[in-house]
Design an enzyme around this catalytic site. Structure first.
Site, PDB file in Angstrom:
ATOM      1  N   HIS A 266       0.887  -1.106   0.127  1.00 55.01           N
ATOM      2  CA  HIS A 266      -0.055   0.103  -0.012  1.00 55.01           C
ATOM      3  C   HIS A 266       0.953   1.175  -0.136  1.00 55.01           C
ATOM      4  O   HIS A 266       1.351   1.682  -0.936  1.00 55.01           O
ATOM      5  CB  HIS A 266      -0.939  -0.038   1.334  1.00 55.01           C
ATOM      6  N   HIS A 307      -0.896  -0.745 -11.689  1.00 56.40           N
ATOM      7  CA  HIS A 307      -1.680  -0.685 -10.613  1.00 56.40           C
ATOM      8  C   HIS A 307      -2.941  -1.429 -10.377  1.00 56.40           C
ATOM      9  O   HIS A 307      -3.377  -1.767 -11.550  1.00 56.40           O
ATOM     10  CB  HIS A 307      -2.190   1.081 -10.670  1.00 56.40           C
ATOM     11  N   ASP A 366       3.743   6.043  -7.524  1.00 57.89           N
ATOM     12  CA  ASP A 366       4.852   5.884  -6.742  1.00 57.89           C
ATOM     13  C   ASP A 366       6.045   5.714  -7.321  1.00 57.89           C
ATOM     14  O   ASP A 366       7.091   6.195  -6.699  1.00 57.89           O
ATOM     15  CB  ASP A 366       4.585   4.237  -6.167  1.00 57.89           C
TER      16      ASP A 366
END
Length: 427
Positions: A266, A307, A366
């Protein structure tokens, strides 16, 4: 509007089971399966990927089209025209503030940046090498000890005060986690600075000298906060909702969200990106790792690509890509090293190689945020703390939405696979 229904036919069951269908403003219709239990059935959905656990007016995601809306506003437009604090107001109140409302909100948040001196002493109990997230989980939960007096979560005014407190104090607590780890004194917030400037001041300033904050870097960290402010019913937000459904103190609910965010699947993904780049080491080894990622018999996978929700380019990543370029240009020579060259080359491969394109393995938020935070001088151990700061208004908005409506305590069910009833052996 005519009520639509789905009919479930079950072999061996006397008659079909009628299940209501509800349309949303956007996205798939939802089949209400609550009536199934009356017929002796439960649904089975590991990971809850096909289950809507609540109604919400806050955030909408269309992963196939690469769409992310906060209260109906596209994330790209907010990133271009708004700020983190204005976006906080939007998430909490449902509408963008007027100029006067925005100024009042910013001043109120500024008023709440200080923390009780008892919190300062709280850090003395942590070893220097404690992970920043372990400290953050603890100190956020500890706020419930400082703000517990007659807190009535059914009162909207008191819930608003909770939101203002937690949004204002998170940068201060985050910076304290960092300063404690490196043995430097805590820096008090400065009311003359903007929200992102204040955070960077508390992170990198010292009592010995003034610390000028680059406008480019301040804008970059503000955008990172904004882009992470909410993401619908993700693991940490769902955790906050589930804890909140018990009527628990809100600060303990947010601490539960911080704990859920800590997981590498996460909030820890951007930290994993930097570890991956360090493992690759040099540009000459990129092809080796690409081959491993493509090999179906090799468990290795590249971090920061693809993702779980987005099957298109993550709209946040598009914004982050531009910010990444600005930051690397601003820091100059600091970005001229192997790590950033490896990242740029991996990005190019992912955007041009058919293997990645066909599998929709685009660089995600990210990937870019990790590079930006590294360029800002923020250590990888602090990356998830930054994420938690950004996600705070989303957690608060969902908690407030749930507590302010008709809610029930969360109670997921299970498919039991253990032994049947058996007698204890009596000798």
């Amino acid at each position: 509007m005519t009520e639509r229904k789905a009919q479930l036919t079950v072999e061996g069951h006397d008659k079909p089971i009628d299940l209501p269908i509800y349309p949303g403003t956007l996205g798939p219709d939802v089949v209400d399966v609550r009536g199934l239990i009356k017929s002796g059935f439960l649904t089975y959905d590991p990971g809850f990927m096909s289950t809507a656990s609540c109604e919400s007016d806050i955030t909408y995601i269309n992963g196939g089209e690469g769409v992310l809306l906060y209260r109906g506003y596209p994330i790209e437009q907010l990133a271009e025209h708004s700020s983190f604090l204005e976006t906080c107001y939007l998430l909490l109140h449902g509408e963008l503030p007027s100029a006067g409302e925005r100024l009042e909100f910013e001043n109120t948040i500024r008023y709440h940046t200080m923390v009780d001196q008892g919190v300062h002493r709280f850090f003395n109990g942590f070893p220097r090498n404690a992970h920043p997230m372990s400290m953050l989980v603890s100190v956020v939960g500890a706020l419930s000890a400082f703000y517990h007096d007659e807190l009535d979560i059914s009162d909207p005014t008191q819930r608003t005060l909770v939101a203002q407190r937690i949004i204002g104090k998170m940068p201060t607590l985050a910076a304290m986690c960092y300063k404690h780890g490196i043995g430097q004194p805590f820096m008090y917030p400065r009311n003359a600075l903007s929200f992102p400037e204040n955070f960077l001041h508390m992170m990198f300033g010292t009592p010995c000298e003034e610390n000028a904050v680059s406008p480019v870097l301040a804008r970059a960290i503000d955008l990172i906060f904004l882009l992470h402010a909410d993401h619908e019913q993700n693991a940490s937000t769902s955790t906050v909702r589930l804890a909140g459904s018990t009527g628990a103190n809100p600060y303990s609910c947010f601490a539960a969200g911080v704990a859920a965010l800590w997981g590498p699947a996460h909030g820890g993904a951007n930290e994993a990106v930097l570890k991956m780049l360090g493992e690759i080491g040099t540009e000459s080894r990129i092809d080796e790792f690409i081959r491993r990622a493509k090999d179906p018999n090799d468990p290795y996978r590249l971090m920061g690509f693809g993702h779980r929700v987005y099957k298109n380019f993550d709209p946040r990543a598009k914004v982050m890509r531009e910010v990444c370029n600005d930051v690397l240009e601003d820091v100059g020579e600091a970005a001229d090293n192997d790590l950033f060259r490896i990242a740029r080359r991996l990005e190019q491969i992912a955007l041009e190689d058919d293997y990645f394109i066909n599998r929709k393995l685009y660089p995600n938020v990210d990937f870019y945020s990790g590079i930006i935070l590294k360029a800002l001088g923020i250590p990888t151990s602090m990356f998830t703390v930054i994420f938690a700061m950004g996600r705070t208004p989303g957690w608060m908005a969902h908690w407030d939405e749930m507590v302010g409506g008709a809610y029930r305590i969360g109670r997921p069910r299970q498919l039991y696979r253990g032994p049947g009833m058996r007698d204890y052996p009596v000798k």
